[in-house]
Design a protein around this motif. Structure first.
Motif, mmCIF file in Angstrom:
data_model
loop_
_atom_site.group_PDB
_atom_site.id
_atom_site.type_symbol
_atom_site.label_atom_id
_atom_site.label_comp_id
_atom_site.label_asym_id
_atom_site.label_seq_id
_atom_site.Cartn_x
_atom_site.Cartn_y
_atom_site.Cartn_z
ATOM 1 N N MET A 50 0.964 -1.182 0.033
ATOM 2 C CA MET A 50 0.291 0.151 0.113
ATOM 3 C C MET A 50 0.938 1.649 -0.378
ATOM 4 S SD MET A 50 -3.230 0.454 1.986
ATOM 5 C CE MET A 50 -4.446 1.462 1.133
ATOM 6 N N VAL A 51 0.279 2.225 -1.143
ATOM 7 C CA VAL A 51 1.671 3.169 -1.052
ATOM 8 C C VAL A 51 0.722 4.131 0.322
ATOM 9 C CG1 VAL A 51 1.822 5.494 -2.528
ATOM 10 C CG2 VAL A 51 1.544 3.108 -3.652
ATOM 11 N N GLU A 52 1.729 4.813 1.419
ATOM 12 C CA GLU A 52 1.879 6.081 1.615
ATOM 13 C C GLU A 52 0.875 7.096 1.588
ATOM 14 O OE1 GLU A 52 2.635 8.027 5.726
ATOM 15 O OE2 GLU A 52 2.878 5.820 5.144
ATOM 16 N N PRO A 53 -0.204 7.908 2.149
ATOM 17 C CA PRO A 53 -0.636 8.762 1.023
ATOM 18 C C PRO A 53 0.597 10.285 1.354
ATOM 19 C CG PRO A 53 -1.828 9.033 3.528
ATOM 20 C CD PRO A 53 -0.586 7.280 2.539
ATOM 21 N N ARG A 54 0.750 10.901 0.170
ATOM 22 C CA ARG A 54 0.887 11.841 -0.050
ATOM 23 C C ARG A 54 0.272 12.922 0.599
ATOM 24 N NH1 ARG A 54 2.587 15.818 -5.255
ATOM 25 N NH2 ARG A 54 4.156 17.164 -4.066
ATOM 26 N N PHE A 55 -0.959 13.642 0.537
ATOM 27 C CA PHE A 55 -1.642 13.964 0.696
ATOM 28 C C PHE A 55 -2.926 13.517 1.907
ATOM 29 C CE2 PHE A 55 -0.189 16.085 -3.339
ATOM 30 C CZ PHE A 55 -0.064 17.114 -2.832
ATOM 31 N N ILE A 56 -3.185 14.642 2.789
ATOM 32 C CA ILE A 56 -4.026 14.190 3.960
ATOM 33 C C ILE A 56 -5.249 15.271 3.772
ATOM 34 C CG2 ILE A 56 -2.430 13.132 5.414
ATOM 35 C CD1 ILE A 56 -2.460 15.378 6.967
ATOM 36 N N THR A 57 -6.896 14.884 4.345
ATOM 37 C CA THR A 57 -8.057 15.421 4.394
ATOM 38 C C THR A 57 -7.997 16.342 5.365
ATOM 39 O OG1 THR A 57 -8.417 14.285 2.479
ATOM 40 C CG2 THR A 57 -10.529 15.444 3.552
ATOM 41 N N VAL A 58 -8.177 17.435 5.965
ATOM 42 C CA VAL A 58 -8.441 18.576 6.340
ATOM 43 C C VAL A 58 -9.556 19.355 6.582
ATOM 44 C CG1 VAL A 58 -6.273 18.794 7.002
ATOM 45 C CG2 VAL A 58 -6.555 20.322 6.225
ATOM 46 N N ALA A 59 -10.675 19.392 5.439
ATOM 47 C CA ALA A 59 -11.752 20.087 5.038
ATOM 48 C C ALA A 59 -12.560 19.433 3.641
ATOM 49 C CB ALA A 59 -11.483 21.754 5.383
ATOM 50 N N ARG A 60 -13.696 19.727 4.549
ATOM 51 C CA ARG A 60 -14.643 19.477 2.409
ATOM 52 C C ARG A 60 -15.166 20.747 2.320
ATOM 53 N NH1 ARG A 60 -16.561 14.950 4.283
ATOM 54 N NH2 ARG A 60 -15.419 13.702 2.899
ATOM 55 N N ILE A 61 -14.829 21.607 0.921
ATOM 56 C CA ILE A 61 -16.052 22.207 0.507
ATOM 57 C C ILE A 61 -17.148 22.656 0.631
ATOM 58 C CG2 ILE A 61 -15.948 24.314 -0.653
ATOM 59 C CD1 ILE A 61 -12.491 24.001 -1.324
ATOM 60 N N ASN A 62 -18.255 23.019 1.948
ATOM 61 C CA ASN A 62 -19.308 23.151 1.746
ATOM 62 C C ASN A 62 -20.314 24.038 0.247
ATOM 63 O OD1 ASN A 62 -19.718 21.092 3.018
ATOM 64 N ND2 ASN A 62 -19.766 22.944 5.145
ATOM 65 N N ARG A 63 -19.666 25.338 0.510
ATOM 66 C CA ARG A 63 -20.518 25.847 -0.593
ATOM 67 C C ARG A 63 -19.506 26.979 -0.273
ATOM 68 N NH1 ARG A 63 -22.976 30.165 2.558
ATOM 69 N NH2 ARG A 63 -22.195 29.898 4.247
ATOM 70 N N SER A 64 -20.246 28.317 -1.659
ATOM 71 C CA SER A 64 -19.251 29.827 -1.652
ATOM 72 C C SER A 64 -19.803 30.872 -0.842
ATOM 73 C CB SER A 64 -19.496 30.296 -3.288
ATOM 74 O OG SER A 64 -20.978 30.419 -3.006
ATOM 75 N N ARG A 65 -18.778 31.355 -0.079
ATOM 76 C CA ARG A 65 -19.225 32.283 0.767
ATOM 77 C C ARG A 65 -19.468 33.391 0.335
ATOM 78 N NH1 ARG A 65 -17.400 35.932 4.062
ATOM 79 N NH2 ARG A 65 -18.336 36.264 5.886
ATOM 80 N N GLY A 66 -19.880 34.955 0.203
ATOM 81 C CA GLY A 66 -19.679 36.080 -0.003
ATOM 82 C C GLY A 66 -18.677 36.822 -1.139
ATOM 83 N N ALA A 87 -15.446 30.080 -7.122
ATOM 84 C CA ALA A 87 -15.794 29.759 -5.428
ATOM 85 C C ALA A 87 -16.351 28.047 -5.759
ATOM 86 C CB ALA A 87 -16.042 30.552 -4.749
ATOM 87 N N GLU A 88 -18.006 28.678 -6.158
ATOM 88 C CA GLU A 88 -18.721 27.091 -6.525
ATOM 89 C C GLU A 88 -18.326 26.356 -7.370
ATOM 90 O OE1 GLU A 88 -22.141 26.481 -5.321
ATOM 91 O OE2 GLU A 88 -21.760 28.260 -5.331
ATOM 92 N N SER A 89 -17.706 25.959 -7.908
ATOM 93 C CA SER A 89 -17.150 24.848 -9.273
ATOM 94 C C SER A 89 -16.382 24.010 -7.923
ATOM 95 C CB SER A 89 -15.888 25.589 -9.955
ATOM 96 O OG SER A 89 -15.094 26.712 -9.340
ATOM 97 N N LEU A 90 -15.684 25.075 -7.343
ATOM 98 C CA LEU A 90 -14.959 24.479 -5.588
ATOM 99 C C LEU A 90 -15.899 23.468 -4.491
ATOM 100 C CD1 LEU A 90 -12.539 26.605 -4.780
ATOM 101 C CD2 LEU A 90 -12.864 25.103 -6.717
ATOM 102 N N ARG A 91 -17.330 23.617 -4.729
ATOM 103 C CA ARG A 91 -17.760 22.888 -3.648
ATOM 104 C C ARG A 91 -18.192 21.611 -4.130
ATOM 105 N NH1 ARG A 91 -24.370 23.858 -2.299
ATOM 106 N NH2 ARG A 91 -23.724 25.544 -3.477
ATOM 107 N N GLY A 92 -17.494 20.580 -2.115
ATOM 108 C CA GLY A 92 -17.708 19.322 -2.908
ATOM 109 C C GLY A 92 -16.648 19.062 -2.669
ATOM 110 N N CYS A 93 -15.080 19.720 -2.770
ATOM 111 C CA CYS A 93 -13.764 19.283 -3.017
ATOM 112 C C CYS A 93 -13.057 19.038 -1.511
ATOM 113 C CB CYS A 93 -13.424 20.341 -3.642
ATOM 114 S SG CYS A 93 -13.149 20.557 -5.605
ATOM 115 N N GLU A 94 -12.274 17.741 -1.592
ATOM 116 C CA GLU A 94 -11.751 18.019 -0.147
ATOM 117 C C GLU A 94 -10.726 19.093 -0.338
ATOM 118 O OE1 GLU A 94 -10.653 13.434 0.209
ATOM 119 O OE2 GLU A 94 -12.775 13.382 1.172
ATOM 120 N N VAL A 95 -10.624 19.522 0.719
ATOM 121 C CA VAL A 95 -8.820 19.931 0.827
ATOM 122 C C VAL A 95 -7.962 19.394 1.784
ATOM 123 C CG1 VAL A 95 -7.965 22.197 1.888
ATOM 124 C CG2 VAL A 95 -10.969 22.718 0.922
#
Length: 174
Positions: free
Chosen positions: A1-17, A79-87
């Protein structure tokens, strides 16, 4: 199994402002990590899509959410195009844990071995049900759920990807 290069810290819900900010749900026990990020470069990713690499310009907390502003994202449609992305941040940015505690992503892929030497399989998932985490261990056609409890865990060698358990008699036969 490959060690993950990135770890998830948040998930984008929606645009704001109106300036391209996004509101995100925190998926970390360490929100202070944003203050100590060495690299402001993050990956944004939806399942089964290639990551989008952006630079974090700024952030702030609003109630139980985090508001993020990325360089080059300056409008509501962007911003709206990023909805659902994991950070995601680089694995090296993970907060050091106290001895005897482990990140769930470090447990996935570990070989599970009984104290007597029996090989049970590999951890494929960590399940949370409130009473404590369960390790989903698969070996061929067989699946086993093992409580990840201090009373059963003899030794964890995350680097070697091995977990040694002293399991109660009969647990492996359920």
């Amino acid at each position: 199994m490959v060690e993950p290069r990135f770890i998830t810290v948040a998930r984008i819900n929606r645009s704001r402002g109106t300036r391209g900010e996004v509101s995100a749900q925190l998926l970390t026990d360490f929100p202070e990590r944003f203050e100590s990020l060495k690299s402001k470069d993050v990956a944004l990713q939806r399942a089964d899509e290639p990551p989008l690499h952006l630079r974090l310009d700024s952030y702030w907390f609003q109630r139980d959410k985090i508001i993020l502003k990325f360089q080059g994202v300056d409008s509501i449609p962007q911003a709206e195009s990023l909805r659902g992305c994991e950070v995601k941040v680089l694995r090296e940015e993970a907060v050091a844990l106290p001895a005897g505690t482990y990140y769930q992503f470090d447990l996935v892929g570990c070989e599970v071995i009984g104290a007597e030497g029996r090989h049970y399989g590999r951890v494929t998932e960590v399940l949370e049900f409130g009473a404590g985490p369960l390790l989903k261990v698969e070996s061929g056609q067989r699946e086993l759920l093992i409580p990840f409890a201090e009373g059963f865990l003899v030794r964890a060698d995350i680097v070697a990807k091995k977990l040694i358990f002293d399991l109660p008699e009969g647990l492996a036969n359920l």
